[in-house]
Write a protein that holds these residues in place. Structure first.
Motif, PDB file in Angstrom:
ATOM      1  N   LEU A  46       4.550 -23.184   2.756  1.00  0.00           N
ATOM      2  CA  LEU A  46       3.721 -24.239   3.347  1.00  0.00           C
ATOM      3  C   LEU A  46       4.473 -25.568   3.426  1.00  0.00           C
ATOM      4  CD1 LEU A  46       0.335 -23.405   1.620  1.00  0.00           C
ATOM      5  CD2 LEU A  46       0.871 -23.157   4.052  1.00  0.00           C
ATOM      6  N   SER A  47       5.210 -25.908   2.374  1.00  0.00           N
ATOM      7  CA  SER A  47       5.945 -27.177   2.404  1.00  0.00           C
ATOM      8  C   SER A  47       7.063 -27.127   3.435  1.00  0.00           C
ATOM      9  CB  SER A  47       6.487 -27.538   1.019  1.00  0.00           C
ATOM     10  OG  SER A  47       7.464 -26.626   0.584  1.00  0.00           O
ATOM     11  N   ARG A  48       7.724 -25.990   3.551  1.00  0.00           N
ATOM     12  CA  ARG A  48       8.786 -25.860   4.559  1.00  0.00           C
ATOM     13  C   ARG A  48       8.209 -26.021   5.963  1.00  0.00           C
ATOM     14  NH1 ARG A  48      11.470 -21.888   7.815  1.00  0.00           N
ATOM     15  NH2 ARG A  48      13.662 -22.426   8.031  1.00  0.00           N
ATOM     16  N   GLY A  49       7.073 -25.386   6.223  1.00  0.00           N
ATOM     17  CA  GLY A  49       6.433 -25.507   7.529  1.00  0.00           C
ATOM     18  C   GLY A  49       6.063 -26.944   7.844  1.00  0.00           C
ATOM     19  N   SER A  50       5.529 -27.637   6.880  1.00  0.00           N
ATOM     20  CA  SER A  50       5.166 -29.036   7.065  1.00  0.00           C
ATOM     21  C   SER A  50       6.399 -29.896   7.296  1.00  0.00           C
ATOM     22  CB  SER A  50       4.400 -29.530   5.831  1.00  0.00           C
ATOM     23  OG  SER A  50       4.027 -30.862   5.972  1.00  0.00           O
TER      24      SER A  50
END
Length: 154
Positions: A46-50
């Motif tokens: 999720l953090s990578r996507g953001s």
């Protein structure tokens, strides 16, 4: 039911950061080591996507002030990150190197550098200065990569 328990535990895990820092057993969340590994892997995704979406938006000309919320969320994740590595969660599928636990001070220092860089990213977003935001985005990427170089296996 498991999803509700996992969500409740994810909320509770940051509160147990002090326990993780002293290498005590897994937080008293009722989660198994496998669930903790799954939670941190999901949070990384999720953090990578953001993070990637923020860069794409800034490169596309979006008002970087609109990226302040995801940047602050990234900073919060970064501050929480060490608490998701309690003792007993170095499972074969975790991609975590043993150095996370044997060099805990080094790991926490790298995580703190990542958190500071992400906080500065949010501050750059607040100013609306695209160049400053993109420069700080690169700094965050560097701190993230530095931690992975030392503490993540391929």
């Amino acid at each position: 039911m498991k999803q509700t328990s996992l969500i409740a535990a994810l909320i509770a895990i940051p509160l147990t950061a002090a326990a993780a820092q002293t290498q005590t057993p897994a937080p008293p969340t009722g989660l198994t080591p496998e669930q903790i590994v799954a939670a941190r892997q999901s949070a990384y995704i999720l953090s990578r996507g953001s993070f990637v979406a923020m860069k794409a938006a800034a490169d596309a000309g979006a008002d970087v002030k609109q990226l302040a919320v995801p940047a602050r969320s990234l900073a919060r994740w970064a501050r929480t990150l060490p608490s998701l590595f309690p003792a007993g969660t170095n499972l074969p599928n975790s991609h975590a190197r043993p150095e996370i636990w044997s060099d805990r001070a080094g790991f926490e220092a790298r995580a703190a550098a990542y958190a500071d860089a992400a906080r500065l990213l949010a501050e750059a977003a607040d100013t609306g200065d695209r160049a400053a935001f993109l420069s700080q985005w690169n700094a965050v990427r560097g701190t993230c990569g530095a931690c992975h170089d030392s503490y993540k296996s391929d």
